[in-house]
Design a protein around this motif. Sequence first.
Motif, PDB file in Angstrom:
ATOM      1  N   UNK A   1       0.847  -1.190   0.000  1.00 37.72           N
ATOM      2  CA  UNK A   1       0.000   0.000   0.000  1.00 37.72           C
ATOM      3  C   UNK A   1       0.884   1.243   0.000  1.00 37.72           C
ATOM      4  N   UNK A   2       0.264   2.385  -0.179  1.00 40.80           N
ATOM      5  CA  UNK A   2       1.020   3.645  -0.115  1.00 40.80           C
ATOM      6  C   UNK A   2       1.682   3.820   1.249  1.00 40.80           C
ATOM      7  N   UNK A   3       1.067   3.292   2.290  1.00 41.76           N
ATOM      8  CA  UNK A   3       1.667   3.385   3.631  1.00 41.76           C
ATOM      9  C   UNK A   3       2.975   2.612   3.744  1.00 41.76           C
ATOM     10  N   UNK A   4       3.241   1.693   2.806  1.00 37.26           N
ATOM     11  CA  UNK A   4       4.456   0.873   2.836  1.00 37.26           C
ATOM     12  C   UNK A   4       5.620   1.489   2.062  1.00 37.26           C
ATOM     13  N   UNK A   5       5.381   2.585   1.361  1.00 44.82           N
ATOM     14  CA  UNK A   5       6.375   3.122   0.428  1.00 44.82           C
ATOM     15  C   UNK A   5       7.716   3.389   1.102  1.00 44.82           C
ATOM     16  N   UNK A   6       7.720   4.052   2.246  1.00 49.93           N
ATOM     17  CA  UNK A   6       8.990   4.371   2.908  1.00 49.93           C
ATOM     18  C   UNK A   6       9.738   3.103   3.323  1.00 49.93           C
ATOM     19  N   UNK A   7       9.023   2.126   3.855  1.00 48.75           N
ATOM     20  CA  UNK A   7       9.663   0.877   4.280  1.00 48.75           C
ATOM     21  C   UNK A   7      10.194   0.105   3.075  1.00 48.75           C
ATOM     22  N   UNK A   8       9.439   0.083   1.977  1.00 53.27           N
ATOM     23  CA  UNK A   8       9.894  -0.615   0.773  1.00 53.27           C
ATOM     24  C   UNK A   8      11.122   0.075   0.203  1.00 53.27           C
ATOM     25  N   UNK A   9      11.131   1.409   0.220  1.00 48.36           N
ATOM     26  CA  UNK A   9      12.309   2.137  -0.265  1.00 48.36           C
ATOM     27  C   UNK A   9      13.538   1.773   0.574  1.00 48.36           C
ATOM     28  N   UNK A  10      13.365   1.637   1.866  1.00 51.15           N
ATOM     29  CA  UNK A  10      14.496   1.233   2.709  1.00 51.15           C
ATOM     30  C   UNK A  10      14.957  -0.183   2.364  1.00 51.15           C
ATOM     31  N   UNK A  11      14.017  -1.094   2.163  1.00 50.85           N
ATOM     32  CA  UNK A  11      14.367  -2.472   1.785  1.00 50.85           C
ATOM     33  C   UNK A  11      15.142  -2.458   0.477  1.00 50.85           C
ATOM     34  N   UNK A  12      14.652  -1.714  -0.500  1.00 48.60           N
ATOM     35  CA  UNK A  12      15.280  -1.683  -1.823  1.00 48.60           C
ATOM     36  C   UNK A  12      16.679  -1.067  -1.760  1.00 48.60           C
ATOM     37  N   UNK A  13      16.807   0.089  -1.150  1.00 50.69           N
ATOM     38  CA  UNK A  13      18.113   0.764  -1.097  1.00 50.69           C
ATOM     39  C   UNK A  13      19.111  -0.054  -0.289  1.00 50.69           C
ATOM     40  N   UNK A  14      18.715  -0.537   0.880  1.00 55.37           N
ATOM     41  CA  UNK A  14      19.632  -1.358   1.675  1.00 55.37           C
ATOM     42  C   UNK A  14      19.975  -2.645   0.942  1.00 55.37           C
ATOM     43  N   UNK A  15      18.996  -3.195   0.221  1.00 52.76           N
ATOM     44  CA  UNK A  15      19.246  -4.398  -0.575  1.00 52.76           C
ATOM     45  C   UNK A  15      20.299  -4.146  -1.638  1.00 52.76           C
ATOM     46  N   UNK A  16      20.158  -3.046  -2.372  1.00 50.18           N
ATOM     47  CA  UNK A  16      21.155  -2.700  -3.388  1.00 50.18           C
ATOM     48  C   UNK A  16      22.520  -2.500  -2.746  1.00 50.18           C
ATOM     49  N   UNK A  17      22.561  -1.720  -1.672  1.00 56.97           N
ATOM     50  CA  UNK A  17      23.846  -1.376  -1.059  1.00 56.97           C
ATOM     51  C   UNK A  17      24.546  -2.598  -0.482  1.00 56.97           C
TER      52      UNK A  17
ATOM     53  N   UNK B   1       8.726   5.807  -5.928  1.00 55.91           N
ATOM     54  CA  UNK B   1       7.815   4.675  -5.750  1.00 55.91           C
ATOM     55  C   UNK B   1       6.399   5.169  -5.455  1.00 55.91           C
ATOM     56  N   UNK B   2       6.285   6.224  -4.630  1.00 54.82           N
ATOM     57  CA  UNK B   2       4.976   6.784  -4.295  1.00 54.82           C
ATOM     58  C   UNK B   2       4.304   7.323  -5.563  1.00 54.82           C
ATOM     59  N   UNK B   3       5.051   8.068  -6.379  1.00 53.24           N
ATOM     60  CA  UNK B   3       4.493   8.629  -7.612  1.00 53.24           C
ATOM     61  C   UNK B   3       4.031   7.507  -8.541  1.00 53.24           C
ATOM     62  N   UNK B   4       4.812   6.455  -8.620  1.00 51.20           N
ATOM     63  CA  UNK B   4       4.453   5.320  -9.470  1.00 51.20           C
ATOM     64  C   UNK B   4       3.148   4.683  -8.995  1.00 51.20           C
ATOM     65  N   UNK B   5       3.049   4.422  -7.697  1.00 51.13           N
ATOM     66  CA  UNK B   5       1.841   3.778  -7.159  1.00 51.13           C
ATOM     67  C   UNK B   5       0.620   4.683  -7.295  1.00 51.13           C
ATOM     68  N   UNK B   6       0.816   5.971  -7.127  1.00 48.85           N
ATOM     69  CA  UNK B   6      -0.308   6.900  -7.255  1.00 48.85           C
ATOM     70  C   UNK B   6      -0.832   6.949  -8.686  1.00 48.85           C
ATOM     71  N   UNK B   7       0.037   6.737  -9.666  1.00 46.86           N
ATOM     72  CA  UNK B   7      -0.394   6.691 -11.076  1.00 46.86           C
ATOM     73  C   UNK B   7      -1.180   5.423 -11.366  1.00 46.86           C
ATOM     74  N   UNK B   8      -0.957   4.394 -10.583  1.00 52.08           N
ATOM     75  CA  UNK B   8      -1.616   3.102 -10.803  1.00 52.08           C
ATOM     76  C   UNK B   8      -0.626   2.115 -11.371  1.00 52.08           C
ATOM     77  N   UNK B   9      -0.645   0.915 -10.862  1.00 53.05           N
ATOM     78  CA  UNK B   9       0.346  -0.103 -11.237  1.00 53.05           C
ATOM     79  C   UNK B   9      -0.073  -0.918 -12.450  1.00 53.05           C
ATOM     80  N   UNK B  10      -1.308  -0.757 -12.924  1.00 56.53           N
ATOM     81  CA  UNK B  10      -1.753  -1.543 -14.073  1.00 56.53           C
ATOM     82  C   UNK B  10      -1.720  -3.032 -13.760  1.00 56.53           C
ATOM     83  N   UNK B  11      -1.080  -3.802 -14.631  1.00 56.56           N
ATOM     84  CA  UNK B  11      -1.008  -5.257 -14.461  1.00 56.56           C
ATOM     85  C   UNK B  11       0.125  -5.671 -13.530  1.00 56.56           C
ATOM     86  N   UNK B  12       0.841  -4.704 -12.978  1.00 55.20           N
ATOM     87  CA  UNK B  12       1.952  -4.990 -12.091  1.00 55.20           C
ATOM     88  C   UNK B  12       1.436  -5.226 -10.671  1.00 55.20           C
ATOM     89  N   UNK B  13       2.040  -6.163  -9.974  1.00 51.93           N
ATOM     90  CA  UNK B  13       1.681  -6.458  -8.586  1.00 51.93           C
ATOM     91  C   UNK B  13       2.888  -6.204  -7.700  1.00 51.93           C
TER      92      UNK B  13
END
Length: 171
Positions: free
Chosen positions: A8-24, A48-60
């Motif tokens: 959900x949009x409420x998860x955006x900050x946590x997902x960004x942390x997972x992604x950035x820490x994962x890359x690093x 990520x927030x802007x992307x989700x707000x636009x709608x993910x389409x067929x993406x999950x």
Amino acid sequence: MLLIREMTLDDVDAVAEVRVRGWQTAYTGLMPQPYLDSMSVTEDAKQRRAFLERGAGAMANWVAERAGKVAGWACFGPHPEPEGPPRGGELYAMYVLPEQQSTGVGTALMDKVVSEAHRRGLPWVRLWVLQGNAPARRFYEQSGFRLDGHEESSDIDGTPVPEVRYELPLT
């Protein structure tokens, strides 16, 4: 207890942390360190927030939650075809917090991806992984994925970053 649920949009900050820490963590020594050091959780969350707000389409997008905290994230959708409609699925991204690796988070997310691909009636799922990322490659191979012979390379700050493609047949 591990819960896999839709992001959900409420998860955006946590997902960004997972992604950035994962890359690093995963890409140290495989990509230029200044590039990895410059990654920003705040900027990633904004995109990520802007992307989700636009709608993910067929993406999950799914998160793995343990003890009320996001421990991992996966993004899945149609495999882009050069011409015509998608014929299969693609795991676009999957990252797990470094301290949550080898605890079942990645396996649970992968199970969700494969289940969704079956639900959509897809014949296969593909993914790209950095050629030098041995732990991820082992994980994908243990999940049933096999190299399909396709390779490509990106350029990150003047450094070539080779990737290989894996495929999991579903039918």
